[in-house]
Scaffold this motif. Structure first.
Motif, PDB file in Angstrom:
ATOM      1  N   LYS A  94      77.165  69.602 106.856  1.00  0.00           N
ATOM      2  CA  LYS A  94      78.523  69.558 106.310  1.00  0.00           C
ATOM      3  C   LYS A  94      78.895  68.178 105.794  1.00  0.00           C
ATOM      4  CE  LYS A  94      80.500  73.287 109.129  1.00  0.00           C
ATOM      5  NZ  LYS A  94      81.519  73.630 110.155  1.00  0.00           N
ATOM      6  N   ASP A  95      78.334  67.145 106.426  1.00  0.00           N
ATOM      7  CA  ASP A  95      78.684  65.775 106.041  1.00  0.00           C
ATOM      8  C   ASP A  95      77.762  65.226 104.945  1.00  0.00           C
ATOM      9  OD1 ASP A  95      76.388  65.603 107.545  1.00  0.00           O
ATOM     10  OD2 ASP A  95      77.087  63.981 108.854  1.00  0.00           O
ATOM     11  N   PHE A  96      77.106  66.101 104.208  1.00  0.00           N
ATOM     12  CA  PHE A  96      76.241  65.668 103.107  1.00  0.00           C
ATOM     13  C   PHE A  96      77.036  64.746 102.204  1.00  0.00           C
ATOM     14  CE2 PHE A  96      73.952  66.211  99.060  1.00  0.00           C
ATOM     15  CZ  PHE A  96      72.640  65.993  99.490  1.00  0.00           C
ATOM     16  N   ASP A  97      76.490  63.548 101.971  1.00  0.00           N
ATOM     17  CA  ASP A  97      77.293  62.476 101.379  1.00  0.00           C
ATOM     18  C   ASP A  97      77.235  62.432  99.857  1.00  0.00           C
ATOM     19  OD1 ASP A  97      79.012  60.318 101.449  1.00  0.00           O
ATOM     20  OD2 ASP A  97      77.411  58.842 101.699  1.00  0.00           O
ATOM     21  N   ALA A  98      77.363  63.594  99.217  1.00  0.00           N
ATOM     22  CA  ALA A  98      77.410  63.652  97.750  1.00  0.00           C
ATOM     23  C   ALA A  98      77.807  65.059  97.337  1.00  0.00           C
ATOM     24  CB  ALA A  98      76.056  63.302  97.142  1.00  0.00           C
ATOM     25  N   PRO A  99      78.440  65.202  96.184  1.00  0.00           N
ATOM     26  CA  PRO A  99      78.628  66.545  95.620  1.00  0.00           C
ATOM     27  C   PRO A  99      77.315  67.038  95.027  1.00  0.00           C
ATOM     28  CG  PRO A  99      79.535  64.899  94.140  1.00  0.00           C
ATOM     29  CD  PRO A  99      79.053  64.158  95.347  1.00  0.00           C
ATOM     30  N   ILE A 100      77.110  68.349  95.063  1.00  0.00           N
ATOM     31  CA  ILE A 100      75.916  68.963  94.492  1.00  0.00           C
ATOM     32  C   ILE A 100      76.359  69.945  93.409  1.00  0.00           C
ATOM     33  CG2 ILE A 100      73.859  70.348  94.930  1.00  0.00           C
ATOM     34  CD1 ILE A 100      74.006  69.490  97.831  1.00  0.00           C
ATOM     35  N   LEU A 101      75.828  69.792  92.216  1.00  0.00           N
ATOM     36  CA  LEU A 101      76.139  70.702  91.113  1.00  0.00           C
ATOM     37  C   LEU A 101      74.873  71.456  90.739  1.00  0.00           C
ATOM     38  CD1 LEU A 101      78.079  68.045  90.801  1.00  0.00           C
ATOM     39  CD2 LEU A 101      78.777  69.200  88.718  1.00  0.00           C
ATOM     40  N   VAL A 102      75.002  72.771  90.590  1.00  0.00           N
ATOM     41  CA  VAL A 102      73.829  73.627  90.406  1.00  0.00           C
ATOM     42  C   VAL A 102      73.958  74.459  89.145  1.00  0.00           C
ATOM     43  CG1 VAL A 102      72.493  75.552  91.361  1.00  0.00           C
ATOM     44  CG2 VAL A 102      73.399  73.777  92.892  1.00  0.00           C
ATOM     45  N   VAL A 103      72.907  74.455  88.336  1.00  0.00           N
ATOM     46  CA  VAL A 103      72.770  75.401  87.233  1.00  0.00           C
ATOM     47  C   VAL A 103      71.606  76.323  87.542  1.00  0.00           C
ATOM     48  CG1 VAL A 103      71.993  75.681  84.849  1.00  0.00           C
ATOM     49  CG2 VAL A 103      73.797  74.056  85.371  1.00  0.00           C
ATOM     50  N   GLN A 104      71.911  77.606  87.626  1.00  0.00           N
ATOM     51  CA  GLN A 104      70.902  78.656  87.744  1.00  0.00           C
ATOM     52  C   GLN A 104      71.020  79.526  86.499  1.00  0.00           C
ATOM     53  OE1 GLN A 104      68.713  80.590  90.391  1.00  0.00           O
ATOM     54  NE2 GLN A 104      68.331  81.428  88.366  1.00  0.00           N
ATOM     55  N   HIS A 105      69.936  79.676  85.752  1.00  0.00           N
ATOM     56  CA  HIS A 105      69.970  80.545  84.581  1.00  0.00           C
ATOM     57  C   HIS A 105      70.295  81.975  85.010  1.00  0.00           C
ATOM     58  CE1 HIS A 105      67.072  77.818  82.061  1.00  0.00           C
ATOM     59  NE2 HIS A 105      68.267  77.284  82.234  1.00  0.00           N
ATOM     60  N   ILE A 106      71.391  82.519  84.492  1.00  0.00           N
ATOM     61  CA  ILE A 106      71.738  83.907  84.742  1.00  0.00           C
ATOM     62  C   ILE A 106      72.253  84.509  83.436  1.00  0.00           C
ATOM     63  CG2 ILE A 106      72.266  83.681  87.199  1.00  0.00           C
ATOM     64  CD1 ILE A 106      75.193  83.427  86.515  1.00  0.00           C
ATOM     65  N   SER A 107      72.217  85.824  83.362  1.00  0.00           N
ATOM     66  CA  SER A 107      72.654  86.492  82.140  1.00  0.00           C
ATOM     67  C   SER A 107      74.161  86.355  81.972  1.00  0.00           C
ATOM     68  CB  SER A 107      72.264  87.970  82.166  1.00  0.00           C
ATOM     69  OG  SER A 107      72.905  88.634  83.236  1.00  0.00           O
ATOM     70  N   ALA A 108      74.606  86.486  80.731  1.00  0.00           N
ATOM     71  CA  ALA A 108      76.028  86.278  80.416  1.00  0.00           C
ATOM     72  C   ALA A 108      76.932  87.301  81.095  1.00  0.00           C
ATOM     73  CB  ALA A 108      76.228  86.334  78.903  1.00  0.00           C
ATOM     74  N   SER A 150      82.253  65.243  98.015  1.00  0.00           N
ATOM     75  CA  SER A 150      81.026  65.279  98.799  1.00  0.00           C
ATOM     76  C   SER A 150      81.049  66.464  99.757  1.00  0.00           C
ATOM     77  CB  SER A 150      80.858  63.977  99.598  1.00  0.00           C
ATOM     78  OG  SER A 150      80.674  62.882  98.732  1.00  0.00           O
ATOM     79  N   GLY A 151      79.870  66.991 100.054  1.00  0.00           N
ATOM     80  CA  GLY A 151      79.776  68.137 100.954  1.00  0.00           C
ATOM     81  C   GLY A 151      80.089  69.456 100.297  1.00  0.00           C
ATOM     82  N   HIS A 152      80.361  69.432  98.987  1.00  0.00           N
ATOM     83  CA  HIS A 152      80.656  70.649  98.235  1.00  0.00           C
ATOM     84  C   HIS A 152      79.495  70.943  97.288  1.00  0.00           C
ATOM     85  CE1 HIS A 152      85.170  71.221  98.899  1.00  0.00           C
ATOM     86  NE2 HIS A 152      84.827  70.195  99.666  1.00  0.00           N
ATOM     87  N   LEU A 153      79.188  72.220  97.136  1.00  0.00           N
ATOM     88  CA  LEU A 153      78.225  72.672  96.137  1.00  0.00           C
ATOM     89  C   LEU A 153      78.974  73.454  95.076  1.00  0.00           C
ATOM     90  CD1 LEU A 153      74.723  74.218  96.612  1.00  0.00           C
ATOM     91  CD2 LEU A 153      76.398  75.405  95.198  1.00  0.00           C
ATOM     92  N   TYR A 154      78.794  73.061  93.838  1.00  0.00           N
ATOM     93  CA  TYR A 154      79.484  73.700  92.718  1.00  0.00           C
ATOM     94  C   TYR A 154      78.453  74.425  91.852  1.00  0.00           C
ATOM     95  CZ  TYR A 154      83.032  70.318  94.155  1.00  0.00           C
ATOM     96  OH  TYR A 154      83.927  69.572  94.884  1.00  0.00           O
TER      97      TYR A 154
END
Length: 343
Positions: free
Chosen positions: A38-52, A82-86
Protein backbone atom coordinates in the motif's frame (compact mmCIF):
# COMPACT_ATOMS: atom_id res chain seq x y z
CA UNK A 1 4.23 23.24 -24.37
CA UNK A 2 4.40 24.60 -20.79
CA UNK A 3 7.70 24.03 -19.00
CA UNK A 4 7.86 21.39 -16.25
CA UNK A 5 8.00 22.74 -12.73
CA UNK A 6 10.82 20.57 -11.43
CA UNK A 7 10.32 21.52 -7.78
CA UNK A 8 6.73 20.38 -7.99
CA UNK A 9 7.80 16.96 -9.24
CA UNK A 10 10.35 16.50 -6.45
CA UNK A 11 7.99 17.53 -3.67
CA UNK A 12 4.94 15.55 -4.69
CA UNK A 13 6.05 12.44 -6.57
CA UNK A 14 9.74 11.67 -6.71
CA UNK A 15 9.17 8.97 -9.33
CA UNK A 16 6.54 7.62 -11.66
CA UNK A 17 6.21 4.04 -12.91
CA UNK A 18 4.65 3.48 -16.33
CA UNK A 19 3.76 -0.01 -17.51
CA UNK A 20 2.83 -1.20 -21.00
CA UNK A 21 1.53 -4.58 -22.09
CA UNK A 22 -0.64 -6.23 -24.73
CA UNK A 23 -1.44 -9.90 -25.34
CA UNK A 24 -1.04 -11.89 -22.12
CA UNK A 25 -1.17 -8.70 -20.08
CA UNK A 26 -3.87 -9.72 -17.59
CA UNK A 27 -1.83 -12.41 -15.86
CA UNK A 28 1.40 -10.42 -16.22
CA UNK A 29 -0.07 -7.33 -14.53
CA UNK A 30 -1.53 -9.42 -11.70
CA UNK A 31 1.88 -11.02 -11.09
CA UNK A 32 3.54 -7.61 -11.06
CA UNK A 33 1.13 -5.62 -8.93
CA UNK A 34 0.59 -8.39 -6.37
CA UNK A 35 4.17 -7.74 -5.21
CA UNK A 36 3.49 -4.10 -4.29
CA UNK A 37 2.41 -2.81 -0.90
CA UNK A 38 0.00 0.00 0.00
CA UNK A 39 2.88 2.36 0.73
CA UNK A 40 4.37 1.96 -2.76
CA UNK A 41 6.20 5.24 -3.17
CA UNK A 42 5.09 6.22 -6.69
CA UNK A 43 2.00 6.36 -8.89
CA UNK A 44 1.72 3.56 -11.45
CA UNK A 45 0.11 4.19 -14.85
CA UNK A 46 -0.80 1.21 -17.01
CA UNK A 47 -1.65 0.82 -20.68
CA UNK A 48 -3.05 -2.55 -21.67
CA UNK A 49 -4.07 -2.92 -25.32
CA UNK A 50 -7.80 -3.64 -25.36
CA UNK A 51 -10.48 -3.34 -28.01
CA UNK A 52 -12.43 -0.10 -28.31
CA UNK A 53 -15.72 -1.73 -27.28
CA UNK A 54 -14.28 -3.29 -24.09
CA UNK A 55 -14.70 -1.63 -20.70
CA UNK A 56 -11.52 -2.81 -19.00
CA UNK A 57 -13.55 -3.67 -15.91
CA UNK A 58 -12.43 -7.32 -15.88
CA UNK A 59 -8.78 -6.30 -15.71
CA UNK A 60 -9.47 -3.58 -13.16
CA UNK A 61 -11.38 -5.92 -10.84
CA UNK A 62 -8.66 -8.56 -11.14
CA UNK A 63 -6.04 -5.99 -10.15
CA UNK A 64 -8.11 -4.79 -7.21
CA UNK A 65 -8.57 -8.36 -6.01
CA UNK A 66 -4.90 -9.28 -6.24
CA UNK A 67 -3.15 -6.03 -5.34
CA UNK A 68 -2.70 -3.83 -2.28
CA UNK A 69 -2.67 -0.75 -4.49
CA UNK A 70 -5.67 1.53 -5.04
CA UNK A 71 -6.60 0.56 -8.61
CA UNK A 72 -8.85 2.77 -10.71
CA UNK A 73 -9.52 3.89 -14.25
CA UNK A 74 -7.63 7.04 -15.16
CA UNK A 75 -9.76 10.21 -15.18
CA UNK A 76 -8.74 13.27 -17.13
CA UNK A 77 -7.35 16.05 -14.92
CA UNK A 78 -6.82 13.85 -11.85
CA UNK A 79 -3.65 14.49 -9.83
CA UNK A 80 -1.26 11.54 -9.56
CA UNK A 81 -0.89 9.94 -6.12
CA UNK A 82 1.62 7.40 -4.86
CA UNK A 83 0.19 3.98 -4.05
CA UNK A 84 -2.41 4.35 -6.80
CA UNK A 85 -2.58 2.39 -10.05
CA UNK A 86 -4.26 4.17 -12.93
CA UNK A 87 -5.49 2.06 -15.86
CA UNK A 88 -5.97 3.64 -19.29
CA UNK A 89 -9.66 3.53 -20.32
CA UNK A 90 -10.51 1.70 -23.52
CA UNK A 91 -10.30 3.71 -26.77
CA UNK A 92 -8.43 6.55 -25.00
CA UNK A 93 -4.77 7.45 -24.69
CA UNK A 94 -3.40 8.01 -21.19
CA UNK A 95 -0.67 10.60 -20.68
CA UNK A 96 0.87 12.79 -17.99
CA UNK A 97 0.83 16.57 -18.14
CA UNK A 98 3.65 18.68 -16.73
CA UNK A 99 1.63 19.47 -13.59
CA UNK A 100 1.42 15.76 -12.67
CA UNK A 101 -2.18 15.53 -13.78
CA UNK A 102 -3.43 12.81 -16.11
CA UNK A 103 -4.56 13.46 -19.65
CA UNK A 104 -7.14 11.06 -21.07
CA UNK A 105 -7.74 11.83 -24.75
CA UNK A 106 -9.23 10.48 -27.98
CA UNK A 107 -6.16 11.35 -30.02
CA UNK A 108 -5.05 9.55 -33.17
CA UNK A 109 -4.00 5.92 -32.83
CA UNK A 110 -0.32 5.10 -32.45
CA UNK A 111 0.95 1.70 -33.54
CA UNK A 112 -2.64 0.73 -34.42
CA UNK A 113 -3.71 1.13 -30.79
CA UNK A 114 -5.68 3.45 -28.54
CA UNK A 115 -4.68 3.33 -25.76
CA UNK A 116 -1.09 3.00 -26.97
CA UNK A 117 2.01 2.54 -24.85
CA UNK A 118 4.35 5.00 -26.57
CA UNK A 119 2.29 8.17 -25.80
CA UNK A 120 2.22 7.30 -22.09
CA UNK A 121 5.93 6.51 -21.90
CA UNK A 122 6.83 9.63 -23.89
CA UNK A 123 4.71 11.96 -21.74
CA UNK A 124 6.09 10.45 -18.53
CA UNK A 125 9.65 11.04 -19.72
CA UNK A 126 8.87 14.67 -20.54
CA UNK A 127 7.06 15.30 -17.23
CA UNK A 128 9.36 13.34 -14.88
CA UNK A 129 12.65 13.06 -16.77
CA UNK A 130 15.11 10.81 -14.95
CA UNK A 131 12.47 10.02 -12.33
CA UNK A 132 10.62 7.85 -14.84
CA UNK A 133 10.68 4.05 -14.63
CA UNK A 134 9.29 2.30 -17.70
CA UNK A 135 8.23 -1.35 -17.61
CA UNK A 136 7.40 -3.30 -20.77
CA UNK A 137 5.69 -6.68 -20.51
CA UNK A 138 4.30 -9.36 -22.83
CA UNK A 139 2.68 -8.48 -26.16
CA UNK A 140 2.74 -8.61 -29.95
CA UNK A 141 4.78 -6.38 -32.29
CA UNK A 142 6.72 -3.43 -30.87
CA UNK A 143 4.56 -0.79 -29.20
CA UNK A 144 6.56 0.52 -26.24
CA UNK A 145 10.01 0.29 -27.82
CA UNK A 146 9.99 3.91 -29.03
CA UNK A 147 8.60 4.98 -25.65
CA UNK A 148 11.38 3.21 -23.75
CA UNK A 149 13.90 4.86 -26.08
CA UNK A 150 12.54 8.26 -25.02
CA UNK A 151 12.67 7.32 -21.34
CA UNK A 152 16.29 6.27 -21.79
CA UNK A 153 17.20 9.51 -23.59
CA UNK A 154 15.66 11.51 -20.75
CA UNK A 155 17.67 9.64 -18.11
CA UNK A 156 14.97 7.27 -16.86
CA UNK A 157 15.15 3.54 -16.12
CA UNK A 158 13.98 0.88 -18.61
CA UNK A 159 12.82 -2.56 -17.49
CA UNK A 160 11.53 -5.36 -19.69
CA UNK A 161 10.12 -8.77 -18.91
CA UNK A 162 12.42 -11.64 -19.79
CA UNK A 163 11.11 -12.73 -23.22
CA UNK A 164 11.78 -16.36 -22.30
CA UNK A 165 8.97 -16.25 -19.72
CA UNK A 166 6.60 -13.89 -21.57
CA UNK A 167 3.43 -15.41 -23.01
CA UNK A 168 4.03 -13.29 -26.12
CA UNK A 169 7.71 -12.26 -26.31
CA UNK A 170 7.57 -9.81 -29.26
CA UNK A 171 7.32 -6.55 -27.30
CA UNK A 172 10.10 -7.19 -24.75
CA UNK A 173 12.33 -8.82 -27.37
CA UNK A 174 11.96 -5.91 -29.81
CA UNK A 175 12.92 -3.51 -27.03
CA UNK A 176 15.99 -5.60 -26.20
CA UNK A 177 16.97 -5.65 -29.86
CA UNK A 178 16.93 -1.85 -30.17
CA UNK A 179 17.70 -0.34 -26.77
CA UNK A 180 20.31 -0.80 -24.06
CA UNK A 181 17.80 -1.93 -21.44
CA UNK A 182 18.73 -1.40 -17.78
CA UNK A 183 17.05 -4.54 -16.47
CA UNK A 184 15.67 -7.66 -18.16
CA UNK A 185 14.22 -10.08 -15.66
CA UNK A 186 11.21 -12.27 -14.78
CA UNK A 187 8.15 -10.51 -13.40
CA UNK A 188 8.60 -12.24 -10.04
CA UNK A 189 11.77 -10.20 -9.47
CA UNK A 190 10.38 -6.83 -10.52
CA UNK A 191 8.68 -5.92 -7.25
CA UNK A 192 11.91 -5.96 -5.24
CA UNK A 193 13.74 -4.12 -8.02
CA UNK A 194 11.14 -1.36 -8.21
CA UNK A 195 11.28 -0.83 -4.44
CA UNK A 196 15.07 -0.46 -4.62
CA UNK A 197 14.86 1.96 -7.54
CA UNK A 198 12.29 4.12 -5.77
CA UNK A 199 14.54 4.42 -2.73
CA UNK A 200 17.34 5.95 -4.78
CA UNK A 201 17.82 9.70 -4.90
CA UNK A 202 17.47 10.88 -8.52
CA UNK A 203 20.45 12.65 -10.00
CA UNK A 204 20.49 15.82 -12.02
CA UNK A 205 17.76 16.02 -14.61
CA UNK A 206 18.68 15.95 -18.31
CA UNK A 207 17.26 18.49 -20.77
CA UNK A 208 14.40 17.11 -22.87
CA UNK A 209 15.40 16.86 -26.56
CA UNK A 210 13.33 19.09 -28.84
CA UNK A 211 12.03 16.25 -31.04
CA UNK A 212 10.72 14.41 -27.98
CA UNK A 213 8.95 17.54 -26.73
CA UNK A 214 7.33 18.05 -30.15
CA UNK A 215 6.02 14.48 -30.29
CA UNK A 216 4.69 14.70 -26.74
CA UNK A 217 2.99 17.98 -27.59
CA UNK A 218 1.37 16.46 -30.69
CA UNK A 219 -0.22 13.69 -28.63
CA UNK A 220 -1.35 16.07 -25.87
CA UNK A 221 -2.97 18.47 -28.35
CA UNK A 222 -4.76 15.48 -29.94
CA UNK A 223 -4.03 16.73 -33.48
CA UNK A 224 -0.76 17.29 -35.28
CA UNK A 225 0.11 19.92 -37.90
CA UNK A 226 2.41 20.30 -40.87
CA UNK A 227 5.10 22.43 -39.15
CA UNK A 228 5.41 19.86 -36.35
CA UNK A 229 5.91 16.82 -38.57
CA UNK A 230 8.16 18.78 -40.94
CA UNK A 231 10.38 19.53 -37.94
CA UNK A 232 10.49 15.83 -37.03
CA UNK A 233 11.23 14.18 -40.36
CA UNK A 234 10.89 14.05 -44.11
CA UNK A 235 8.01 13.00 -46.35
CA UNK A 236 8.11 9.51 -47.80
CA UNK A 237 6.04 7.93 -50.60
CA UNK A 238 3.74 6.05 -48.24
CA UNK A 239 0.18 6.87 -47.21
CA UNK A 240 -1.16 6.68 -43.69
CA UNK A 241 -3.52 3.67 -43.39
CA UNK A 242 -5.48 5.54 -40.73
CA UNK A 243 -6.42 8.65 -42.72
CA UNK A 244 -4.88 8.34 -46.19
CA UNK A 245 -2.53 11.29 -45.69
CA UNK A 246 1.18 11.48 -46.42
CA UNK A 247 3.63 9.94 -43.95
CA UNK A 248 6.86 11.42 -42.60
CA UNK A 249 9.87 9.31 -41.62
CA UNK A 250 11.15 10.40 -38.20
CA UNK A 251 14.73 11.65 -38.55
CA UNK A 252 16.05 11.13 -35.03
CA UNK A 253 14.46 7.77 -34.28
CA UNK A 254 16.84 4.86 -33.74
CA UNK A 255 14.41 2.62 -35.66
CA UNK A 256 12.02 3.18 -38.56
CA UNK A 257 9.08 5.25 -37.34
CA UNK A 258 6.46 7.23 -39.26
CA UNK A 259 3.93 9.99 -38.55
CA UNK A 260 1.20 11.70 -40.53
CA UNK A 261 0.17 15.33 -40.09
CA UNK A 262 -3.11 14.39 -38.39
CA UNK A 263 -1.34 12.51 -35.57
CA UNK A 264 -1.25 8.81 -36.47
CA UNK A 265 2.10 7.18 -35.70
CA UNK A 266 3.59 3.82 -36.65
CA UNK A 267 6.68 1.75 -36.19
CA UNK A 268 7.70 -0.11 -39.35
CA UNK A 269 6.19 -3.32 -37.98
CA UNK A 270 2.87 -1.75 -37.04
CA UNK A 271 2.69 0.11 -40.39
CA UNK A 272 3.24 -3.14 -42.28
CA UNK A 273 0.62 -4.89 -40.16
CA UNK A 274 -1.92 -2.12 -40.76
CA UNK A 275 -1.21 -2.09 -44.49
CA UNK A 276 -1.77 -5.85 -44.56
CA UNK A 277 -5.08 -5.39 -42.77
CA UNK A 278 -6.22 -2.70 -45.22
CA UNK A 279 -5.18 -4.82 -48.21
CA UNK A 280 -7.17 -7.77 -46.89
CA UNK A 281 -10.24 -5.60 -46.30
CA UNK A 282 -9.99 -4.25 -49.85
CA UNK A 283 -9.60 -7.73 -51.30
CA UNK A 284 -12.66 -9.05 -49.47
CA UNK A 285 -14.63 -6.10 -50.85
CA UNK A 286 -13.33 -6.85 -54.36
CA UNK A 287 -14.22 -10.52 -53.96
CA UNK A 288 -17.78 -9.66 -52.97
CA UNK A 289 -18.18 -7.28 -55.90
CA UNK A 290 -16.83 -9.80 -58.43
CA UNK A 291 -19.17 -12.47 -57.07
CA UNK A 292 -22.14 -10.09 -57.35
CA UNK A 293 -21.04 -9.20 -60.89
CA UNK A 294 -20.77 -12.88 -61.85
CA UNK A 295 -24.23 -13.62 -60.42
CA UNK A 296 -25.78 -10.72 -62.33
CA UNK A 297 -24.08 -11.72 -65.60
CA UNK A 298 -25.19 -15.34 -65.13
CA UNK A 299 -28.77 -14.18 -64.65
CA UNK A 300 -28.54 -12.03 -67.80
CA UNK A 301 -27.10 -14.99 -69.77
CA UNK A 302 -30.02 -17.17 -68.69
CA UNK A 303 -32.59 -14.57 -69.79
CA UNK A 304 -31.01 -13.22 -72.96
CA UNK A 305 -30.82 -15.09 -76.27
CA UNK A 306 -28.20 -15.01 -78.97
CA UNK A 307 -25.09 -12.85 -78.87
CA UNK A 308 -26.14 -10.88 -75.78
CA UNK A 309 -26.56 -14.05 -73.73
CA UNK A 310 -23.28 -15.49 -75.01
CA UNK A 311 -21.40 -12.27 -74.17
CA UNK A 312 -22.86 -12.19 -70.65
CA UNK A 313 -21.81 -15.80 -70.06
CA UNK A 314 -18.25 -15.09 -71.23
CA UNK A 315 -18.00 -12.13 -68.90
CA UNK A 316 -19.41 -14.23 -66.05
CA UNK A 317 -16.70 -16.82 -66.67
CA UNK A 318 -14.03 -14.08 -66.69
CA UNK A 319 -15.37 -12.84 -63.36
CA UNK A 320 -14.90 -16.35 -61.98
CA UNK A 321 -11.25 -16.20 -63.02
CA UNK A 322 -10.81 -13.01 -60.97
CA UNK A 323 -12.71 -14.58 -58.05
CA UNK A 324 -10.36 -17.58 -58.03
CA UNK A 325 -7.29 -15.32 -58.12
CA UNK A 326 -8.47 -13.16 -55.22
CA UNK A 327 -9.38 -16.21 -53.14
CA UNK A 328 -5.90 -17.63 -53.75
CA UNK A 329 -4.29 -14.38 -52.61
CA UNK A 330 -6.43 -14.26 -49.46
CA UNK A 331 -5.25 -17.74 -48.55
CA UNK A 332 -1.54 -16.90 -48.90
CA UNK A 333 0.48 -16.56 -45.69
CA UNK A 334 2.81 -13.58 -46.24
CA UNK A 335 4.06 -13.27 -42.65
CA UNK A 336 7.35 -14.95 -43.48
CA UNK A 337 6.60 -17.81 -41.09
CA UNK A 338 4.50 -20.91 -40.94
CA UNK A 339 3.05 -19.92 -37.59
CA UNK A 340 -0.45 -18.57 -37.28
CA UNK A 341 0.52 -15.43 -35.39
CA UNK A 342 -2.14 -12.69 -35.62
CA UNK A 343 -1.01 -9.40 -37.12
Amino acid sequence: MPKLKASQTQEENKHVVVVGTSAGGLSALIKLTSQMQKDFDAPILVVQHISADATGNVLLEALRKNSNLICEHAINGTKLQSGHLYLAPSDHHLMIADDEKMLVTKGAMENRSRPAIDPLFRSAAVAFGNRTIGVLLTGYLDDGTAGLTVIKKCGGICIVQDPAEADYPDMPQNALNQIKIDYCLPIAQMGVLLSKLLSRKPGKRKPIPLDISIEADIAMRVLSDLPSVNALGKQVPFNCPGCGGVLWLMNKSSSLRYRCHTGHAYTAASLLAEQSKKIEETMWTALRMFEERKNLLTTIAEKEKGAAGKSALERANLSQVHIDRIRALLQVNDKGTSSDTPI
